[in-house]
Design an enzyme around this catalytic site. Structure first.
Site, short mmCIF file in Angstrom:
data_model
loop_
_atom_site.label_atom_id
_atom_site.label_comp_id
_atom_site.label_asym_id
_atom_site.label_seq_id
_atom_site.Cartn_x
_atom_site.Cartn_y
_atom_site.Cartn_z
N GLU A 1 15.02 -19.39 -51.64
CA GLU A 1 16.24 -20.02 -51.13
C GLU A 1 16.68 -21.26 -51.92
O GLU A 1 17.87 -21.48 -52.11
CB GLU A 1 16.10 -20.35 -49.65
N GLU B 1 24.00 -15.16 -52.85
CA GLU B 1 23.31 -13.88 -52.63
C GLU B 1 23.09 -13.15 -53.97
O GLU B 1 22.04 -12.54 -54.18
CB GLU B 1 24.10 -13.00 -51.66
N1 BES Z 1 18.21 -14.91 -47.07
C1 BES Z 1 19.29 -15.54 -46.41
C2 BES Z 1 19.69 -14.85 -45.13
C3 BES Z 1 18.87 -15.22 -43.96
C4 BES Z 1 19.03 -16.44 -43.35
C5 BES Z 1 17.98 -14.33 -43.43
C6 BES Z 1 18.28 -16.75 -42.24
C7 BES Z 1 17.20 -14.64 -42.34
C8 BES Z 1 17.36 -15.86 -41.73
C9 BES Z 1 20.52 -15.61 -47.30
O1 BES Z 1 20.28 -15.55 -48.65
C10 BES Z 1 21.12 -16.96 -47.07
O2 BES Z 1 20.54 -17.91 -47.48
N2 BES Z 1 22.25 -17.01 -46.39
C11 BES Z 1 22.87 -18.26 -46.03
C12 BES Z 1 24.12 -18.50 -46.78
C13 BES Z 1 23.85 -19.20 -48.07
C14 BES Z 1 25.08 -19.35 -48.91
C15 BES Z 1 23.22 -20.55 -47.87
C16 BES Z 1 23.18 -18.16 -44.56
O3 BES Z 1 23.05 -17.08 -44.01
O4 BES Z 1 23.53 -19.17 -43.98
ZN ZN Z 2 19.52 -17.24 -49.52
#
Ligand code: BES
Ligand code: ZN
Length: 874
Positions: free
Chosen positions: A323, A301
């Site tokens: 991402e 994050e």
């Molecule tokens: N931007 C995402 C959060 C997100 C995920 C928003 C799906 C909307 C839908 C965040 O940066 C993220 O990628 N979170 C991951 C954890 C990460 C360490 C891979 C998650 O939520 O699994």
């Molecule tokens: Zn992310």
């Protein structure tokens, strides 16, 4: 016109926003003034809003002239149309809207989250989750990533509560018994990054990171779990300022743990929100995997503060720019923080998850068209994250880490506060490297799938025309001196399953950065080449002994070795790095699933890994045994258990149940993983008995046992549980002192094999005893377990509508992945009928991918079931 995109004739530049949430009635009142740039005269303004009631809308010009609007909300298109009696002239206008909404319980938009304090009293907090398209549920807005604006927010709250948003508080006053909290202006940013949290929150002391105050915020009593997350937060923030060559783009950074949270975490600028397991942890009582999870998510994050927040993709088709980079930099930061964790080796597990989905006919390119919100949500998958990060890593290794970083710095400097397309990244990397980036990279990002690189020895002469992947020639006899490398797309199924079209660009080549290690006369040498054609030939030196194709393991492709080359490698496993052994086993298992290698050959191969000490290699091995467990008949299961015992037993015997003095954290995790494999998949009574002893001896003081072993003990006892144990664990789940402990007991409860208790667990996924953030994952676990799947599948079919009502959409989608474990032809038929009759759409190609994975599993049963039985009977 695209019904999901707003016209560009009127765009916002600033939102002055005031929200007043009521945690008693679960409602909120809102008011906003949006500064608009009107580019062409219009009598109509379109913006996004859903589940809001708009009570007033009027627009004012600089002169003060005010026009009121007729408001028409269309819930289906999630839009609101404002119509004025006369045209609005080009120029700057201020749109004022007054509205109301509900603090929902679906963990999106502006939602409520509940938790109990130590005394068991219930509390509520309000939080937001806007990505991808849910800011429109909290305030009417131009809810597209390209429409960046400045946000100036005010929250009006109960004076006993705390309010957080993206920026620092500039003013706090009490007005008519309410606390009015005003926040500083944000940088120009996308709506999906706006955040609000209101509740009885506690914050740690801030640490200063180059002048930025960094805190961990949580519900009362949990601050003792904040130190580890804060440490990786501070470390990674500092590392990124250096890596990116740009200062942190906010005025403070809060890492906020929310008791109910749909995803893992969310990169709201300055106010990152997390589910509790991903931020709060007791370092002294956590397993390596649990600590790594927190480090990963925090580092991920934080990386987004630049990649995503400062520079943002123009539209959701380019989500990988957010991402994939955050995932790549998460590895860079965690690897620098704890080199002994060997994070890039463990990344092999992520890469292999992407290779799995990308080996389907129903895969998609990393960049893929997005229209509806559902399709935007479906983009958050292993192709965007793990394939994206893998191709970035491959590129970084190919260009050189310094050159790659220089390109990243160009890109951020040039596009800060703005939006980008993939081509912008190519240009920046091209300038830094003076290499033809699009020619190399387009195939990896804009095309589906990846190559299988086949390696064989040949004396001379290129061979005749392209062969069929699924009908390979007889193995070439070693005649001497050339290594022949060929590429073709890898797929598990020889033909697309019904409903999938064959890919249009079949036969086009990838540009594959290859690193080949040749061993001859006891010496290693590495050859680097960019394989562009279908075939390349490398002359081999005299005294040739062995060749390893994906040296270093960074490539996003699979390798198929001709049998003689494979034998040479298996004879010298000690000379391979852990990631190379990982890829060897992983590619061999994929070859079995694709019908390119007999299962019995693979099972023989696994016997050579009895001395293996890398946890990731073991994860592939035990993962493949678990897959076989799902295709084997119940009567044959004890024989498969015996095989697991045979393969895993020797290392467990060598490792013992207790850490040796000075042993590293990764080895302790390996012990936990293997004990668990032996106790659960191996179903070894002796291991289960020993686990029960450990548990009885240390119930009151788990700290006397290594955390990795303790977590394994709970998992093993969950699997072996009778009703008494099950109830004990359920109680411990409810009274757990850390998020990690809670999860261990939850999944131990779900592992219980007693049919009546499986039914109870299923009921708890819908009766409020399990949080809706966890319940769909419990169902998924049961769907893919051999003891739970029959009941879970019945339950899902029966309760689908209720699940759809209760679970957050992301959870429901992820739950469905469990159907890939229903590996019999009968179930497969039922699964197809169920999703077709209910007309269920999980967004993007998600469902088609699950169905194809199920097909692969059933095909494996049909092709190899009898051979497996014979092999095990020996
Ligand atoms: N931007 C995402 C959060 C997100 C995920 C928003 C799906 C909307 C839908 C965040 O940066 C993220 O990628 N979170 C991951 C954890 C990460 C360490 C891979 C998650 O939520 O699994
Ligand atoms: Zn992310």
């Amino acid at each position: 016109m695209d019904p999901y995109r707003l016209p560009r004739n009127v765009v916002p530049t600033r939102y002055d926003l005031r929200l007043e949430p009521d945690l008693q009635t679960f409602t909120f009142a809102g008011e906003e003034t949006v500064t608009l740039a009107v580019r062409e005269a219009t009598r109509e303004i379109l913006l996004n809003a859903v589940e809001l009631s708009i009570e007033r809308a009027e627009i004012a010009e600089g002169s003060g002239r005010t026009l009121s609007a007729a408001v028409a909300l269309d819930e289906a298109s999630e839009r609101c149309r404002l119509t004025f009696a006369e045209p609005i002239a080009p120029g700057t206008w201020r749109l004022r809207l007054v509205f109301r909404g509900t603090l929902n319980d679906k963990l999106h938009g502006f939602y409520r989250s509940t938790y109990k304090d130590a005394a068991g009293r219930a509390h509520t907090l309000a939080a937001t989750q806007f990505e991808a398209t849910d800011a429109r549920r909290a305030f009417p807005c131009w809810d597209e990533p390209a429409l960046k604006a400045v946000f100036a927010s005010t929250l009006v709250i109960d004076p006993a509560l705390v309010a957080l948003s993206n920026t620092a508080v500039t003013q706090e006053r009490v007005e008519k018994g309410r606390k009015v909290v005003r926040f500083a202006d944000t940088i120009p940013m996308s709506t999906y990054l706006v955040a609000f949290v209101v509740g009885e929150l506690e914050a740690t002391e801030a640490v200063s990171v180059g002048g930025t105050p960094l805190r961990v915020v949580c519900t009362p009593g949990k601050q003792r779990l904040a130190a580890f997350g804060q440490a990786i937060g501070a470390y990674s923030l500092k590392l990124y300022e250096d890596y990116y060559g740009q200062p942190y783009p906010g005025d403070k950074l809060d890492l906020v743990a929310i008791p109910d949270f749909a995803a893992g975490a969310m990169e709201n600028l300055g106010a990152i929100t997390f589910r509790e397991t991903a931020l709060l942890v007791d370092e002294s009582a956590a397993t390596h995997a649990e600590l790594e999870r927190v480090a990963d998510v925090v580092a991920h994050e934080n990386a987004h503060m630049w990649f995503g927040d400062l520079v943002t993709m123009s539209w959701w088709n380019g989500l990988w720019l957010n991402e994939a980079f955050a995932t790549f930099l998460e590895m860079v930061a965690v690897d620098a923080w704890k080199p002994e964790w060997q994070r890039w080796t463990t990344f092999g597990v992520s890469r292999s998850a992407a290779l799995l989905v990308d080996g389907l006919h129903s895969t998609r390119p990393i960049e893929y068209p997005v229209a509806a919100p559902k399709d935007a949500d479906a983009m958050f998958d292993v192709l965007t994250y793990e394939k994206g990060a893998s191709v970035l890593r491959m590129m970084e290794q190919y260009l050189g880490a310094d050159v790659f970083r220089a390109g990243v710095r160009f890109y951020l400097e040039r596009h800060k506060f703005a939006n980008t397309e993939t081509g912008d990244l190519w240009s920046a990397l091209g300038e830094a490297s003076r290499q033809p980036i699009p020619a190399i990279m387009d195939g990896w990002v804009f095309r589906a799938g990846y190559p299988l690189v086949s390696a064989r020895l040949d004396a001379h002469k290129p061979d005749a025309p392209a062969k069929d992947l699924h009908k390979p020639d007889a193995p070439a006899k070693e005649r001497g001196c050339e290594l022949v490398l060929t590429q073709q797309r890898f797929t598990y199924l020889p033909q697309p399953p019904a409903g999938e079209k064959p890919s249009a660009d079949a036969g086009t080549e990838w540009q594959v950065p290859l690193q080949v290690r040749v061993t001859a006369g006891g010496q290693d040498s590495v050859r680097r080449l960019l394989l562009k054609e279908r075939e390349a030939r490398l002359p081999l030196p005299a005294g040739f002994e062995a060749v390893l194709v994906n040296e270093g393991g960074h490539g996003f492709y699979r390798v198929y070795y001709a049998p003689d080359l494979l034998l040479r490698l298996l004879g010298r496993l000690d000379a391979l790095a852990a990631i190379e052994r990982f890829n060897l086993v992983n590619d061999a298992w994929a070859a079995v699933l694709a019908g390119l290698m007999p299962l019995t050959d693979y099972l023989d191969l696994t016997a050579r890994f009895r001395g293996e000490r890398d946890k990731n290699v073991w994860a592939v091995l035990t993962g493949s045994f678990a897959s076989l467990n799902r295709i084997i008949d119940d009567a044959d299961r004890p024989r498969l258990e015996a095989l697991v015992r045979d393969r895993v037993g020797p290392v467990v015997a060598a490792l013992g149940w207790e850490p040796k003095p000075g042993e590293d954290e990764v080895t302790r995790q390996l012990r936990g993983d293997l004990l668990r494999a032996l106790g659960v998949l191996g179903n070894v009574p002796g291991v289960q008995a020993r686990a029960a002893e450990v548990y009885a001896a240390h119930q009151s003081d788990p700290s006397a046992v290594d955390a990795n072993v303790w977590a394994a003990v709970i998992a093993i006892l969950g699997h072996a549980a009778d009703e008494r144990r099950h109830d004990d664990f359920l109680g411990r789940f409810k009274s757990a002192k850390t998020p990690q402990e809670e999860q261990r007991y939850l999944y131990a409860v779900a592992a219980c094999r007693v049919p009546a208790l499986v039914e109870q667990t299923l009921r708890r996924t819908l009766n409020g005893e399990f949080r809706t953030q966890d319940a769909p994952f419990v169902v998924r676990t049961l769907l893919s377990s051999v003891h739970g799947r029959a009941a879970a599948w019945r339950f899902v079919q029966e309760k689908w509508d209720e699940m759809n009502r209760q679970y957050p959409a992301t959870g429901l989608r992820r739950m469905c992945e469990g159907v890939t474990g229903l590996a019999t032809p009968e179930w497969e038929g039922q699964v197809h009928r169920f999703f077709a009759e209910r007309k269920i759409d999980l967004g993007g190609k998600t469902l088609r991918q699950y169905l194809e994975q199920l097909r692969i599993a059933v095909a494996l049963r049909e092709r190899e079931g009898a051979n497996l039985r014979r092999y095990l009977a020996k």
